[in-house]
Design a protein around this motif. Sequence first.
Motif, PDB file in Angstrom:
ATOM      1  N   PHE A  73      -0.883  12.522   5.315  1.00 43.80           N
ATOM      2  CA  PHE A  73      -2.212  13.081   5.342  1.00 43.80           C
ATOM      3  C   PHE A  73      -2.681  13.667   6.516  1.00 43.80           C
ATOM      4  N   GLU A  74      -3.568  14.728   6.751  1.00 42.71           N
ATOM      5  CA  GLU A  74      -3.839  15.138   8.057  1.00 42.71           C
ATOM      6  C   GLU A  74      -5.505  15.199   7.969  1.00 42.71           C
ATOM      7  N   PRO A  75      -6.056  15.064   9.150  1.00 41.90           N
ATOM      8  CA  PRO A  75      -7.542  14.888   9.292  1.00 41.90           C
ATOM      9  C   PRO A  75      -8.163  16.130   9.065  1.00 41.90           C
TER      10      PRO A  75
ATOM     11  N   ALA B 275       0.942  -1.247  -0.198  1.00 42.16           N
ATOM     12  CA  ALA B 275      -0.030  -0.087   0.037  1.00 42.16           C
ATOM     13  C   ALA B 275       0.867   1.120  -0.088  1.00 42.16           C
ATOM     14  N   ARG B 276       1.862   1.359   0.863  1.00 42.05           N
ATOM     15  CA  ARG B 276       2.565   2.424   1.032  1.00 42.05           C
ATOM     16  C   ARG B 276       3.535   2.626  -0.386  1.00 42.05           C
ATOM     17  N   GLY B 277       3.886   1.594  -0.811  1.00 48.69           N
ATOM     18  CA  GLY B 277       4.566   1.777  -2.324  1.00 48.69           C
ATOM     19  C   GLY B 277       3.553   2.234  -3.342  1.00 48.69           C
ATOM     20  N   LEU B 278       2.495   1.710  -3.426  1.00 47.20           N
ATOM     21  CA  LEU B 278       1.591   2.304  -4.497  1.00 47.20           C
ATOM     22  C   LEU B 278       1.183   3.523  -4.296  1.00 47.20           C
ATOM     23  N   TYR B 279       0.952   4.045  -3.011  1.00 42.40           N
ATOM     24  CA  TYR B 279       0.573   5.565  -2.638  1.00 42.40           C
ATOM     25  C   TYR B 279       1.950   6.521  -3.177  1.00 42.40           C
ATOM     26  N   THR B 280       2.986   5.918  -2.829  1.00 42.03           N
ATOM     27  CA  THR B 280       4.115   6.752  -3.244  1.00 42.03           C
ATOM     28  C   THR B 280       4.206   6.848  -4.603  1.00 42.03           C
TER      29      THR B 280
ATOM     30  N   HIS C 297     -22.396   4.139   9.486  1.00 39.78           N
ATOM     31  CA  HIS C 297     -21.081   4.389   9.449  1.00 39.78           C
ATOM     32  C   HIS C 297     -20.814   5.740   9.227  1.00 39.78           C
ATOM     33  N   ASP C 298     -19.705   6.394  10.156  1.00 36.25           N
ATOM     34  CA  ASP C 298     -18.955   7.599   9.937  1.00 36.25           C
ATOM     35  C   ASP C 298     -18.123   7.552   8.758  1.00 36.25           C
ATOM     36  N   VAL C 299     -17.712   8.401   8.295  1.00 36.53           N
ATOM     37  CA  VAL C 299     -16.634   8.442   7.236  1.00 36.53           C
ATOM     38  C   VAL C 299     -15.710   9.568   7.561  1.00 36.53           C
ATOM     39  N   GLY C 300     -14.316   9.452   7.945  1.00 39.61           N
ATOM     40  CA  GLY C 300     -13.339  10.624   8.261  1.00 39.61           C
ATOM     41  C   GLY C 300     -12.835  11.150   6.852  1.00 39.61           C
ATOM     42  N   TRP C 301     -12.451  12.114   6.734  1.00 38.32           N
ATOM     43  CA  TRP C 301     -11.523  12.770   5.476  1.00 38.32           C
ATOM     44  C   TRP C 301     -10.324  13.175   5.936  1.00 38.32           C
ATOM     45  N   TRP C 302      -9.382  13.032   5.159  1.00 35.72           N
ATOM     46  CA  TRP C 302      -8.035  13.040   5.233  1.00 35.72           C
ATOM     47  C   TRP C 302      -7.530  13.742   3.919  1.00 35.72           C
ATOM     48  N   GLN C 303      -6.448  14.810   4.090  1.00 35.80           N
ATOM     49  CA  GLN C 303      -6.318  15.617   3.174  1.00 35.80           C
ATOM     50  C   GLN C 303      -4.729  15.606   2.940  1.00 35.80           C
ATOM     51  N   LEU C 304      -3.914  15.429   1.757  1.00 36.91           N
ATOM     52  CA  LEU C 304      -2.489  15.448   1.569  1.00 36.91           C
ATOM     53  C   LEU C 304      -2.217  16.532   0.277  1.00 36.91           C
ATOM     54  N   PRO C 305      -1.611  17.622   0.922  1.00 38.18           N
ATOM     55  CA  PRO C 305      -1.147  18.764  -0.093  1.00 38.18           C
ATOM     56  C   PRO C 305       0.070  18.170  -0.801  1.00 38.18           C
ATOM     57  N   LEU C 306      -0.216  18.026  -1.942  1.00 34.23           N
ATOM     58  CA  LEU C 306       1.018  17.588  -3.076  1.00 34.23           C
ATOM     59  C   LEU C 306       1.987  18.596  -3.242  1.00 34.23           C
ATOM     60  N   GLN C 307       1.647  19.683  -3.227  1.00 34.69           N
ATOM     61  CA  GLN C 307       2.333  20.900  -3.597  1.00 34.69           C
ATOM     62  C   GLN C 307       1.699  22.325  -3.034  1.00 34.69           C
ATOM     63  N   PRO C 308       2.617  23.413  -2.801  1.00 35.15           N
ATOM     64  CA  PRO C 308       1.841  24.552  -2.380  1.00 35.15           C
ATOM     65  C   PRO C 308       1.145  25.198  -3.622  1.00 35.15           C
ATOM     66  N   PRO C 309      -0.103  25.761  -3.114  1.00 35.86           N
ATOM     67  CA  PRO C 309      -1.010  26.265  -4.018  1.00 35.86           C
ATOM     68  C   PRO C 309      -0.328  27.446  -4.854  1.00 35.86           C
TER      69      PRO C 309
ATOM     70  N   ALA D 209      -5.867   0.807  11.007  1.00 38.82           N
ATOM     71  CA  ALA D 209      -4.658   0.410   9.909  1.00 38.82           C
ATOM     72  C   ALA D 209      -4.782   1.563   8.778  1.00 38.82           C
ATOM     73  N   SER D 210      -5.992   2.025   8.351  1.00 33.19           N
ATOM     74  CA  SER D 210      -5.920   2.777   7.296  1.00 33.19           C
ATOM     75  C   SER D 210      -5.749   4.307   7.757  1.00 33.19           C
ATOM     76  N   VAL D 211      -5.911   4.639   8.760  1.00 35.39           N
ATOM     77  CA  VAL D 211      -5.575   5.945   9.379  1.00 35.39           C
ATOM     78  C   VAL D 211      -4.284   5.940   9.597  1.00 35.39           C
ATOM     79  N   GLY D 212      -3.751   4.884  10.093  1.00 41.09           N
ATOM     80  CA  GLY D 212      -2.277   4.832  10.321  1.00 41.09           C
ATOM     81  C   GLY D 212      -1.500   5.026   9.011  1.00 41.09           C
ATOM     82  N   LEU D 213      -1.970   4.266   7.702  1.00 41.02           N
ATOM     83  CA  LEU D 213      -1.148   4.531   6.675  1.00 41.02           C
ATOM     84  C   LEU D 213      -1.143   5.670   6.187  1.00 41.02           C
ATOM     85  N   HIS D 214      -2.554   6.300   6.106  1.00 44.16           N
ATOM     86  CA  HIS D 214      -2.644   7.420   5.404  1.00 44.16           C
ATOM     87  C   HIS D 214      -1.936   8.598   6.128  1.00 44.16           C
TER      88      HIS D 214
END
Length: 199
Positions: free
Chosen positions: A138-140, A99-104, A155-167, A128-133
Amino acid sequence: MMRASIRLANATDAEQVLGIYAPFVRASPATFEVEPPSVDEIGRRILSTTARYPWLVCASDNRVLGYAYASEHRTRAAYGWSVDCSVYSDPRHCRRGIARGLYTSLFALLKLQGFFNVFAGITLPNAASVGLHEAMGFEPVGIYRAVGHKLGVWHDVGWWQLPLQPPVDRPLAPTALARLAREERWCRAVQAGNELLHL
């Protein structure tokens, strides 16, 4: 030790991708689909996704061990620089860096295309998924409460965000995958996650 590598998915991977995905559909709230799609439908999804976004598989001797892809975040035009992401691994090969390799590799490609943000929705609880992200940076950013009903439970769904580059003030439109595939930096981005695999 198996030899595995990350590559762009194609429609011939559909049956093995479905083999990984279908158990999550049937027995887990990780996905809100309630009936497994057909092989043909998975093939169609791969082709339609890769018209614009990366869909990657981690494979060993033509056996798919996991996959990850990006998808449209929202349909309105101003969201065009943000994507959602998903990753699934064969449970028989957990803790092998798949999973980490694919995401990278996925995030390297998305940055290369010119996307700025990646969002992940995670059905809670899922440590496990929260830990991976969060390990991927990623930040919640919020929680949708009781947003989906599956397997007899809300079910609740949490959302996490990863900035790839500055806006930037005037972002260019993201580059098409087909155009990037002719460049050497594309190959480097696809292979970026290989060194994280422990197979």
